[in-house]
Scaffold this motif. Structure first.
Motif, PDB file in Angstrom:
ATOM      1  N   TRP A   1       0.841  -1.202   0.000  1.00  0.00           N
ATOM      2  CA  TRP A   1       0.000   0.000   0.000  1.00  0.00           C
ATOM      3  C   TRP A   1       0.874   1.248   0.000  1.00  0.00           C
ATOM      4  O   TRP A   1       0.666   2.162  -0.797  1.00  0.00           O
ATOM      5  CB  TRP A   1      -0.927  -0.013   1.218  1.00  0.00           C
ATOM      6  CG  TRP A   1      -1.776   1.211   1.338  1.00  0.00           C
ATOM      7  CD1 TRP A   1      -2.980   1.426   0.741  1.00  0.00           C
ATOM      8  CD2 TRP A   1      -1.493   2.399   2.100  1.00  0.00           C
ATOM      9  NE1 TRP A   1      -3.464   2.675   1.085  1.00  0.00           N
ATOM     10  CE2 TRP A   1      -2.560   3.287   1.913  1.00  0.00           C
ATOM     11  CE3 TRP A   1      -0.432   2.785   2.919  1.00  0.00           C
ATOM     12  CZ2 TRP A   1      -2.610   4.538   2.511  1.00  0.00           C
ATOM     13  CZ3 TRP A   1      -0.468   4.041   3.518  1.00  0.00           C
ATOM     14  CH2 TRP A   1      -1.552   4.898   3.308  1.00  0.00           C
TER      15      TRP A   1
ATOM     16  N   MET B   1       1.137   4.076  -3.013  1.00  0.00           N
ATOM     17  CA  MET B   1       0.772   5.477  -2.787  1.00  0.00           C
ATOM     18  C   MET B   1       1.919   6.402  -3.194  1.00  0.00           C
ATOM     19  O   MET B   1       1.698   7.443  -3.800  1.00  0.00           O
ATOM     20  CB  MET B   1       0.400   5.697  -1.320  1.00  0.00           C
ATOM     21  CG  MET B   1      -0.813   4.888  -0.859  1.00  0.00           C
ATOM     22  SD  MET B   1      -2.318   5.270  -1.764  1.00  0.00           S
ATOM     23  CE  MET B   1      -2.756   6.803  -0.983  1.00  0.00           C
TER      24      MET B   1
ATOM     25  N   TYR C   1       1.573  10.465  -4.079  1.00  0.00           N
ATOM     26  CA  TYR C   1       1.207  10.981  -2.763  1.00  0.00           C
ATOM     27  C   TYR C   1       2.458  11.186  -1.922  1.00  0.00           C
ATOM     28  O   TYR C   1       3.405  10.402  -1.998  1.00  0.00           O
ATOM     29  CB  TYR C   1       0.236  10.037  -2.055  1.00  0.00           C
ATOM     30  CG  TYR C   1      -1.126  10.021  -2.698  1.00  0.00           C
ATOM     31  CD1 TYR C   1      -2.027  11.043  -2.463  1.00  0.00           C
ATOM     32  CD2 TYR C   1      -1.496   8.994  -3.557  1.00  0.00           C
ATOM     33  CE1 TYR C   1      -3.270  11.050  -3.060  1.00  0.00           C
ATOM     34  CE2 TYR C   1      -2.741   8.979  -4.161  1.00  0.00           C
ATOM     35  CZ  TYR C   1      -3.623  10.013  -3.913  1.00  0.00           C
ATOM     36  OH  TYR C   1      -4.843  10.022  -4.504  1.00  0.00           O
TER      37      TYR C   1
ATOM     38  N   HIS D   1       1.079  10.402   2.841  1.00  0.00           N
ATOM     39  CA  HIS D   1       0.491   9.169   3.354  1.00  0.00           C
ATOM     40  C   HIS D   1       1.344   8.615   4.493  1.00  0.00           C
ATOM     41  O   HIS D   1       2.556   8.818   4.538  1.00  0.00           O
ATOM     42  CB  HIS D   1       0.309   8.136   2.242  1.00  0.00           C
ATOM     43  CG  HIS D   1       1.560   7.826   1.494  1.00  0.00           C
ATOM     44  ND1 HIS D   1       2.216   8.762   0.714  1.00  0.00           N
ATOM     45  CD2 HIS D   1       2.288   6.691   1.400  1.00  0.00           C
ATOM     46  CE1 HIS D   1       3.282   8.206   0.174  1.00  0.00           C
ATOM     47  NE2 HIS D   1       3.356   6.941   0.579  1.00  0.00           N
TER      48      HIS D   1
ATOM     49  N   TYR E   1      -3.877   9.150  -8.819  1.00  0.00           N
ATOM     50  CA  TYR E   1      -3.634  10.264  -7.911  1.00  0.00           C
ATOM     51  C   TYR E   1      -4.809  11.228  -7.947  1.00  0.00           C
ATOM     52  O   TYR E   1      -5.294  11.579  -9.022  1.00  0.00           O
ATOM     53  CB  TYR E   1      -2.352  10.997  -8.315  1.00  0.00           C
ATOM     54  CG  TYR E   1      -2.076  12.202  -7.459  1.00  0.00           C
ATOM     55  CD1 TYR E   1      -1.447  12.060  -6.239  1.00  0.00           C
ATOM     56  CD2 TYR E   1      -2.461  13.470  -7.865  1.00  0.00           C
ATOM     57  CE1 TYR E   1      -1.195  13.156  -5.442  1.00  0.00           C
ATOM     58  CE2 TYR E   1      -2.217  14.581  -7.078  1.00  0.00           C
ATOM     59  CZ  TYR E   1      -1.586  14.411  -5.866  1.00  0.00           C
ATOM     60  OH  TYR E   1      -1.346  15.496  -5.073  1.00  0.00           O
TER      61      TYR E   1
END
Length: 131
Positions: A16, A20, A25, A28, A107
């Motif tokens: 995960w 991300m 990102y 996160h 995104y």
């Protein structure tokens, strides 16, 4: 963007987090919910993480059948999530809470979502995927 993870789900958590990052990102974070996960994340320099370890399961639950023990663990996890969320909101931090096994496919600029006053945001589905 916040996701909670214990040691048993560490491979899912790593997947995960890396996904991300690949999507672009930068804010996160994984919240470690047990000491084994904290120790695992301490060995990683490429992960942002927070620590919110839940209390041990009360002894009174250990003598109960497994389904009741599983429910007790889930209650502890939910309590940790709420405590963390409350702490962040009290500090004025915007939080997008997700499960560690949610799969983000693209995104989305969270700041734009907040600026557009979306308070209850459950799903950002590509309109071309509507059935």
């Amino acid at each position: 963007i916040v996701a909670f993870c214990n040691f048993n789900y560490r491979s899912v958590g790593v997947t995960w987090y890396k996904r991300m990052t690949r999507l672009g990102y930068e804010s996160h974070v994984i919240v470690a919910t047990d000491l084994q996960m904290v120790q695992f994340l301490q060995t990683r320099t490429d992960f942002r993480y927070e620590v919110m370890v839940h209390e041990p399961m009360p002894d009174s639950y250990r003598s109960k059948p497994m389904p009741k023990q599983d429910h007790a663990v889930l209650e502890l996890l939910m309590a940790v999530r709420w405590k963390f969320l409350l702490q962040q909101l009290e500090q004025g931090v915007h939080v997008l809470l997700t499960d560690i096994d949610n799969i983000f496919t693209r995104y989305i600029d969270i700041d734009t979502v907040i600026a557009n006053h979306h308070n209850d945001h459950h799903d950002h589905q590509d309109p071309s995927m509507d059935v």
